[in-house]
Design a protein around this motif. Structure first.
Motif, PDB file in Angstrom:
ATOM      1  N   GLY A  38       0.838  -1.186   0.000  1.00  0.00           N
ATOM      2  CA  GLY A  38       0.000   0.000   0.000  1.00  0.00           C
ATOM      3  C   GLY A  38       0.872   1.234   0.000  1.00  0.00           C
ATOM      4  O   GLY A  38       2.092   1.158   0.139  1.00  0.00           O
ATOM      5  N   TRP A  45      -3.417  -5.697   0.181  1.00  0.00           N
ATOM      6  CA  TRP A  45      -3.309  -4.279  -0.137  1.00  0.00           C
ATOM      7  C   TRP A  45      -4.112  -3.498   0.897  1.00  0.00           C
ATOM      8  O   TRP A  45      -5.324  -3.647   0.994  1.00  0.00           O
ATOM      9  CB  TRP A  45      -3.835  -4.018  -1.542  1.00  0.00           C
ATOM     10  N   ARG A  96      -5.608  -0.518   1.260  1.00  0.00           N
ATOM     11  CA  ARG A  96      -6.019   0.568   0.370  1.00  0.00           C
ATOM     12  C   ARG A  96      -6.518   1.746   1.199  1.00  0.00           C
ATOM     13  O   ARG A  96      -7.399   1.601   2.039  1.00  0.00           O
ATOM     14  CB  ARG A  96      -7.110   0.076  -0.584  1.00  0.00           C
TER      15      ARG A  96
END
Length: 169
Positions: A5, A96, A98
């Motif tokens: 990320g 990830w 995000r």
């Protein structure tokens, strides 16, 4: 397992919580590089430039991925720019974290260790997101949105993913 990320998305914080809860070692790439080189990220960046620092990042990530020891790897935000690293991530659980550019801009402080941000973090994060989001999506096994969520809650989600796949990444 690997956390990816943007810088400021919580990889180090969430990674430490996940490592603690799962008994895995935490490998925070920036901390490893700083310890090995006896210099801060900013000092290394200023001395060698972005390309030299990216090489160090990729080298440490690839080293950790080759090791079979169960770890939580807090990968640098830009490591997905390296196609060799992206290929190596294929054998790992990659999460990830995000986070929206506006949230990221609110988390960083002027003059901290992040040399790419300088004076306009919001604009820089928006540009990075435009460049990197698809790369994060390509390597991600799972995506966890972090906006408005406490690190402990995000860590709960990551641990839940690991519980579903205990013998992987």
């Amino acid at each position: 397992m690997v956390l990816v990320g943007m810088m400021g998305s919580g990889k180090s914080t969430v990674g430490a919580l996940v490592a603690q809860r799962t008994g895995r070692a935490l490998v925070d790439v920036d901390a490893v590089i700083t310890a090995r080189m006896s210099k801060t990220v900013r000092e290394l960046w200023e001395e060698g430039g972005e390309a030299a620092y990216r090489y160090l990042e990729s080298d440490v990530v690839l080293e950790v991925l080759r090791d079979d020891t169960p770890t939580v790897l807090a990968a640098p935000g830009g490591v997905v720019l390296d196609p060799v690293v992206r290929a190596a991530l294929a054998d790992s659980i990659v999460v990830w974290l995000r986070t929206s550019p506006s949230t990221l801009a609110g988390r960083v402080r002027p003059g901290d260790h992040r040399p790419l941000l300088e004076d306009s973090p919001a604009e820089t994060f928006a540009a990075m997101a435009a460049t990197r989001s698809e790369l994060y999506r390509q390597v991600a096994t799972a995506i966890i949105d972090t906006d408005g969520r406490a690190p402990e809650t995000v860590a709960d989600d990551v641990v839940g993913l690991l519980a579903c796949r205990p013998d992987e990444g």
